[in-house]
Design a protein around this motif. Structure first.
Motif, PDB file in Angstrom:
ATOM      1  N   GLU A  71       0.972  -4.466   4.338  1.00 11.30           N
ATOM      2  CA  GLU A  71       0.044  -4.929   5.363  1.00 11.30           C
ATOM      3  C   GLU A  71      -0.514  -6.288   4.953  1.00 11.30           C
ATOM      4  OE1 GLU A  71      -4.246  -3.032   4.486  1.00 11.30           O
ATOM      5  OE2 GLU A  71      -2.775  -1.619   5.245  1.00 11.30           O
TER       6      GLU A  71
ATOM      7  N   THR B  79       0.857  -1.182   0.000  1.00 11.06           N
ATOM      8  CA  THR B  79       0.000   0.000   0.000  1.00 11.06           C
ATOM      9  C   THR B  79       0.896   1.236   0.000  1.00 11.06           C
ATOM     10  OG1 THR B  79      -0.102   0.129   2.408  1.00 11.06           O
ATOM     11  CG2 THR B  79      -1.789  -1.211   1.323  1.00 11.06           C
ATOM     12  N   ARG B  80       0.294   2.396  -0.080  1.00 13.09           N
ATOM     13  CA  ARG B  80       1.082   3.643  -0.048  1.00 13.09           C
ATOM     14  C   ARG B  80       1.778   3.846   1.290  1.00 13.09           C
ATOM     15  NH1 ARG B  80      -2.392   8.201  -3.299  1.00 13.09           N
ATOM     16  NH2 ARG B  80      -2.644   6.942  -5.160  1.00 13.09           N
ATOM     17  N   GLU B  81       1.163   3.323   2.348  1.00 13.10           N
ATOM     18  CA  GLU B  81       1.742   3.468   3.684  1.00 13.10           C
ATOM     19  C   GLU B  81       2.756   2.379   4.005  1.00 13.10           C
ATOM     20  OE1 GLU B  81      -1.781   3.442   3.314  1.00 13.10           O
ATOM     21  OE2 GLU B  81      -1.743   5.616   3.125  1.00 13.10           O
ATOM     22  N   GLY B  82       2.914   1.395   3.134  1.00 12.47           N
ATOM     23  CA  GLY B  82       3.828   0.279   3.387  1.00 12.47           C
ATOM     24  C   GLY B  82       3.142  -1.040   3.070  1.00 12.47           C
TER      25      GLY B  82
END
Length: 75
Positions: free
Chosen positions: A35, A30-33
């Protein structure tokens, strides 16, 4: 504590085994890392072996010519 659903799987020859239905998780970017996301279900045998369900969502193989079927489709 995580609880799993215990169900009975039956073979054509009448053999029955008790299995647990567990989530199948994969790593997704994802954009945040990264998961973990649930992408389906697996069955957990009493021996500790996890087996993927077939495409119909209610049968699985434990070995050659050893297919077991669950009573209903697992969502």
């Amino acid at each position: 504590m995580i609880k799993f659903e215990n169900v009975i799987a039956k073979a054509v020859n009448g053999r029955e085994i008790l299995v647990s239905v567990v989530p199948s998780k994969k790593m997704q970017s994802t954009r945040e890392g990264f998961e973990w996301v649930e992408v389906g279900k697996k069955v957990l045998l009493q021996s500790g072996v996890e087996i993927e369900l077939n495409l119909d969502g209610r049968s699985f193989y434990t070995g050659i010519h050893e297919m077991f079927r669950l009573e209903s489709r697992v969502c």
